[in-house]
Design a protein around this motif. Structure first.
Motif, PDB file in Angstrom:
ATOM      1  N   LYS A 140       0.842  -1.208   0.000  1.00 35.01           N
ATOM      2  CA  LYS A 140       0.000   0.000   0.000  1.00 35.01           C
ATOM      3  C   LYS A 140       0.869   1.247   0.000  1.00 35.01           C
ATOM      4  N   ARG A 141       1.862   1.252   0.881  1.00 36.06           N
ATOM      5  CA  ARG A 141       2.799   2.384   0.919  1.00 36.06           C
ATOM      6  C   ARG A 141       4.042   1.972   1.693  1.00 36.06           C
ATOM      7  N   LYS A 142       5.175   2.552   1.302  1.00 36.68           N
ATOM      8  CA  LYS A 142       6.401   2.268   2.029  1.00 36.68           C
ATOM      9  C   LYS A 142       6.345   2.895   3.406  1.00 36.68           C
ATOM     10  N   MET A 143       6.917   2.197   4.359  1.00 33.87           N
ATOM     11  CA  MET A 143       6.824   2.631   5.754  1.00 33.87           C
ATOM     12  C   MET A 143       8.092   2.271   6.496  1.00 33.87           C
ATOM     13  N   HIS A 144       8.278   2.851   7.670  1.00 35.87           N
ATOM     14  CA  HIS A 144       9.332   2.359   8.546  1.00 35.87           C
ATOM     15  C   HIS A 144       8.712   1.454   9.604  1.00 35.87           C
ATOM     16  N   GLY A 162      18.078   8.915   8.073  1.00 33.60           N
ATOM     17  CA  GLY A 162      18.262   9.447   9.424  1.00 33.60           C
ATOM     18  C   GLY A 162      18.004   8.381  10.462  1.00 33.60           C
ATOM     19  N   LYS A 163      17.063   8.658  11.349  1.00 30.63           N
ATOM     20  CA  LYS A 163      16.784   7.754  12.452  1.00 30.63           C
ATOM     21  C   LYS A 163      16.039   6.508  12.007  1.00 30.63           C
ATOM     22  N   THR A 164      15.298   6.645  10.958  1.00 34.90           N
ATOM     23  CA  THR A 164      14.400   5.557  10.563  1.00 34.90           C
ATOM     24  C   THR A 164      14.897   4.817   9.322  1.00 34.90           C
ATOM     25  N   VAL A 165      14.295   3.670   9.087  1.00 29.90           N
ATOM     26  CA  VAL A 165      14.592   2.870   7.906  1.00 29.90           C
ATOM     27  C   VAL A 165      13.294   2.647   7.146  1.00 29.90           C
TER      28      VAL A 165
END
Lengths: 97, 97
Positions: free
Chosen positions: A23-27, A67-70
């Motif tokens: 559905k959508r890219k997310m971390h 940054g902080k997330t992937v």
DNA sequence: TTAAATATATCGGATGCCCAATATATCCTA
DNA sequence: TAGGATATATTGGGCATCCGATATATTTAA
């Protein structure tokens, strides 16, 4: 069989992750929250990250560090795998609305 | 994650049994064949009978012996449990057709 | 520049699904 | 009345999922 009634339904997490990422890219944390919305309880870090690692090792998702997330997203192979998994899923649960 | 691609999906057996028995009462072998039609492989005796026993112990299904076979059917409690399990199922997999 | 907050990641272990092998019981056939 | 076929049932164990606790890295706040 566990406290939340019958029907453990373990083993659906990877499938759900693929579906949500389609559905959508997310971390990872976003994913955990989306899953919480659906199943009521938030998967622990020890659940979500090993699952993501496994999917990555199978080449079904890819990561982009930001940054902080992937940010996780489906690979082409992941899209293909999701498609066949969906078909399998639908055949198994045909009629369960 | 196993050989058949991603998405193990184990842990759905009890749920599927309740669902199938809600359509019509059956004996164990019929159940096994119905499940085979859906998921491609037939559950072994060591899978299907312990699952049935567990469901019986939880009061969700009942047995009626009939010669060689045992006819399984849902109890009232089983019907109620299936209903809530279905709702949970549908919320979790909303949008996965 | 600490301190707190957030995100990612790993480890050890509990749980329980599921299978293969085996055992028992009933039915059918010759 | 044997012998095969079918159905039910149990046992032992493999293995993946999932969690709790803990550790590390990055960002933000004070």
């Amino acid at each position: 069989m566990r406290g939340d009634g019958c029907c453990d339904m373990r083993g659906f997490l990877s499938f759900l992750i693929l579906f949500l990422l389609s559905k959508r890219k997310m971390h990872g944390q976003e994913l955990a929250e989306e899953i919480e919305k659906r199943k009521g309880s938030k998967p622990s870090p020890g659940t979500i990250y090993p699952a993501l690692k496994s999917l990555r090792e199978y080449g079904l998702i890819e990561e982009r560090k930001e940054g902080k997330t992937v940010i996780y997203s489906l690979t082409e192979r992941g899209k293909k795998e999701l498609k066949t998994a969906k078909q399998r899923f639908c055949r198994i649960f045909l009629g369960v609305y």
